[in-house]
Design a protein around this motif. Structure first.
Motif, PDB file in Angstrom:
ATOM      1  N   UNK A 190       0.845  -1.209   0.000  1.00 55.65           N
ATOM      2  CA  UNK A 190       0.000   0.000   0.000  1.00 55.65           C
ATOM      3  C   UNK A 190       0.865   1.238   0.000  1.00 55.65           C
ATOM      4  N   UNK A 191       0.455   2.306  -0.685  1.00 57.39           N
ATOM      5  CA  UNK A 191      -0.681   2.308  -1.614  1.00 57.39           C
ATOM      6  C   UNK A 191      -0.368   1.492  -2.866  1.00 57.39           C
ATOM      7  N   UNK A 192      -1.431   1.069  -3.560  1.00 60.50           N
ATOM      8  CA  UNK A 192      -1.233   0.301  -4.786  1.00 60.50           C
ATOM      9  C   UNK A 192      -2.162   0.854  -5.864  1.00 60.50           C
ATOM     10  N   UNK A 193      -1.658   0.985  -7.074  1.00 60.56           N
ATOM     11  CA  UNK A 193      -2.443   1.548  -8.175  1.00 60.56           C
ATOM     12  C   UNK A 193      -2.535   0.518  -9.297  1.00 60.56           C
ATOM     13  N   UNK A 194      -3.743   0.405  -9.871  1.00 60.70           N
ATOM     14  CA  UNK A 194      -3.991  -0.601 -10.901  1.00 60.70           C
ATOM     15  C   UNK A 194      -4.144   0.047 -12.275  1.00 60.70           C
ATOM     16  N   UNK A 195      -3.633  -0.632 -13.288  1.00 61.93           N
ATOM     17  CA  UNK A 195      -3.680  -0.107 -14.659  1.00 61.93           C
ATOM     18  C   UNK A 195      -4.096  -1.207 -15.624  1.00 61.93           C
ATOM     19  N   UNK A 196      -4.748  -0.810 -16.712  1.00 63.72           N
ATOM     20  CA  UNK A 196      -5.069  -1.782 -17.772  1.00 63.72           C
ATOM     21  C   UNK A 196      -4.736  -1.139 -19.110  1.00 63.72           C
ATOM     22  N   UNK A 197      -3.629  -1.497 -19.675  1.00 66.34           N
ATOM     23  CA  UNK A 197      -3.191  -0.890 -20.932  1.00 66.34           C
ATOM     24  C   UNK A 197      -3.242  -1.917 -22.060  1.00 66.34           C
ATOM     25  N   UNK A 198      -3.317  -1.409 -23.281  1.00 67.59           N
ATOM     26  CA  UNK A 198      -3.282  -2.259 -24.478  1.00 67.59           C
ATOM     27  C   UNK A 198      -2.084  -1.883 -25.315  1.00 67.59           C
ATOM     28  N   UNK A 199      -1.422  -2.867 -25.868  1.00 62.02           N
ATOM     29  CA  UNK A 199      -0.322  -2.592 -26.795  1.00 62.02           C
ATOM     30  C   UNK A 199      -0.033  -3.850 -27.589  1.00 62.02           C
ATOM     31  N   UNK A 200       0.611  -3.668 -28.753  1.00 62.18           N
ATOM     32  CA  UNK A 200       0.935  -4.844 -29.560  1.00 62.18           C
ATOM     33  C   UNK A 200       1.861  -5.755 -28.773  1.00 62.18           C
ATOM     34  N   UNK A 201       1.691  -7.052 -28.982  1.00 64.51           N
ATOM     35  CA  UNK A 201       2.519  -8.018 -28.266  1.00 64.51           C
ATOM     36  C   UNK A 201       4.002  -7.752 -28.534  1.00 64.51           C
ATOM     37  N   UNK A 202       4.319  -7.305 -29.762  1.00 60.49           N
ATOM     38  CA  UNK A 202       5.742  -7.132 -30.093  1.00 60.49           C
ATOM     39  C   UNK A 202       6.401  -6.018 -29.273  1.00 60.49           C
ATOM     40  N   UNK A 203       5.620  -5.114 -28.687  1.00 60.90           N
ATOM     41  CA  UNK A 203       6.193  -4.043 -27.861  1.00 60.90           C
ATOM     42  C   UNK A 203       6.218  -4.379 -26.371  1.00 60.90           C
ATOM     43  N   UNK A 204       5.552  -5.476 -25.986  1.00 59.46           N
ATOM     44  CA  UNK A 204       5.294  -5.695 -24.555  1.00 59.46           C
ATOM     45  C   UNK A 204       6.552  -5.831 -23.709  1.00 59.46           C
ATOM     46  N   UNK A 205       7.499  -6.642 -24.178  1.00 56.46           N
ATOM     47  CA  UNK A 205       8.663  -6.922 -23.320  1.00 56.46           C
ATOM     48  C   UNK A 205       9.448  -5.644 -23.046  1.00 56.46           C
TER      49      UNK A 205
END
Ligand code: ZN
Length: 462
Positions: A337-352
């Motif tokens: 704590x504190x903790x913040x949550x995120x939900x993002x989208x991106x191409x798999x090729x950029x993820x790493x």
């Protein structure tokens, strides 16, 4: 709020449909909120016609209206202030009918998602939308936010599961488009204007949902990878090899897996916690024995080829539930704590490289920080749970910048499935062009010229 307006609301919904003062402020503001609801009045209509009369009245009085469902959203899309009127869909609830031949289910907006899943199941069919909040979230909120969840890779998001809808506009006009057919190209498909609009363009009251054949088998595995490149490689391989049966492909970076697969949450990890990446894979098919044999064959080939380095396949419903319990234990992040949550989208090729960059920035700015990464890799959707390790006023904004800023240049999205609400409003421009946001505003002004519907959510009009 003037007394005359409250009296007229009472005339529409009666005693049971109108809450004032303490009856409003003693209610919770939502499952993620610590505080109580702030509002002057809460109306609980029982029919589309009552919703229509309420909105016509509020529009005439320029009274802001905040629609609320199960209050399980994560982006403050249903937040209120003291002067607001809340329109709760909680009494506009129930499955109206099921057509087993056309495979459709007609339902009112305030119905809990889990009740819909159960009604479909009882009829020998399947409604695939599924998320952790299934017991308390309502279908109206699911549709208004275009909810995603764990089976999007096979069935799509809420938008793909809605055939028809009934929506009340700001001035009380009822747009009834209760289409039951898969195909209908007679002009604009108006429901898509309202799906995902977070209650800013209209209030959706009824839906025709698309049902599917009930899967007769389920096979679930947890696998481990030595390097990230192998994660999408396996996804493409099994998607092809399973011939359309793949229904979930959930990835977990090492730190999330180690958090949920060890004590105090879990006694024995199903796979050792030393690998950099894990995936929870599920396939749904038609014949348990034959499907399991094929599932095992596909995964043992992947093991032989070195695409995965370890795997465990559930042999019973209990083992299946135990594997899912790990992925569903996002709450374990709340130990920090504190903790913040995120939900993002991106191409798999950029993820790493994106995640490496985020981690570097987090540890540089917050030496005691934590960053847990998991998500629906097959959908290009990652979830991050980030703790700065200490409480300071700017940490949330600083972390938002670290997570959102790099998305613009790689064509990613600041919201994969949670929506915008108030929380992501300052970052909408990173994922949408000025022209796109301009058109959103044009639509809002055309449909809600007095700006009474969930004002201030998604974007500001000024
Ligand atoms: Zn999710």
């Amino acid at each position: 709020m003037n007394r005359d307006l409250i009296q007229q609301l009472h005339n529409i919904v009666g005693d049971a449909g109108l809450l004032c003062d303490d009856a409003v402020t003693s209610r919770s503001a939502g499952i993620w909120h610590q505080e109580n609801l702030k509002a002057t009045v809460l109306v609980r209509p029982k029919t589309t016609s009552e919703v229509s009369q309420i909105l016509a009245l509020c529009n005439a009085h320029k009274q802001p209206v905040v629609p609320q469902g199960g209050l399980t959203g994560l982006v403050h899309g249903a937040d209120t202030n003291d002067k607001d009127l809340v329109l709760s869909l909680e009494r506009l609830s129930g499955v109206e009918s099921i057509d087993p031949i056309g495979r459709t289910l007609t339902v009112l907006a305030g119905t809990a998602l889990e009740d819909i899943q159960k009604a479909a199941d009882d009829a020998g069919l399947f409604f695939p939308l599924d998320l952790g909040a299934r017991g308390s979230c309502q279908i109206g909120g699911n549709v208004a936010t275009n909810a995603g969840g764990n089976r999007v890779i096979r069935y799509g998001m809420a938008r793909a599961l809605i055939l028809g809808s009934e929506t009340v506009l700001a001035d009380g006009t009822v747009i009834s488009s209760m289409n039951t057919m898969l195909k209908n190209n007679a002009g604009y498909d108006l429901k898509h204007l309202f799906i995902g609009s977070e209650g800013t363009l209209g209030i959706m009251t009824r839906f025709v949902l698309r049902l599917f054949p009930k899967p007769q088998s389920a096979n679930t595995a947890m696998v481990a990878f030595e390097k990230f490149d192998d994660v999408p490689r396996l996804l493409n391989h099994i998607d092809e090899a399973l011939g359309g049966q793949l229904s979930s492909y959930e990835v977990m970076w090492k730190d999330f897996y180690a958090l949920v697969a060890t004590a105090p949450h879990c006694k024995t990890p199903p796979l050792s916690t030393e690998h950099p990446f894990y995936a929870l894979i599920e396939a749904q098919g038609t014949d348990q024995q034959a499907d399991l044999a094929h599932f095992e064959k596909v995964l043992s080939e992947a093991l032989e080829n070195g695409v995965i380095i370890d795997a465990v396949i559930a042999q019973s419903q209990r083992e299946r539930d135990n594997l899912w319990a790990l992925r569903d234990s996002v709450d374990e992040c709340n130990r920090f704590r504190p903790i913040y949550y995120f939900d993002v989208s991106l191409s798999i090729r950029h993820m790493e490289s994106y995640i490496e960059n985020v981690r570097r920035e987090i540890s540089h700015n917050f030496p005691d920080g934590q960053c847990f990464v998991f998500g629906h890799l097959g959908d290009g959707n990652l979830h991050l749970a980030v703790s700065p390790g200490h409480n300071d006023n700017n940490s949330h904004t600083k972390i938002e910048h670290i997570i959102y800023s790099p998305l613009a240049s790689i064509g990613g999205s600041v919201s994969a499935e949670h929506g915008v609400g108030l929380e992501k409003k300052p970052y909408l421009h990173l994922s949408r062009s000025a022209e796109e946001i301009g058109l959103m505003k044009t639509l809002k002004q055309a449909l809600d010229p007095n700006n009474i519907l969930n004002p201030g959510k998604v974007f500001d009009l000024a």
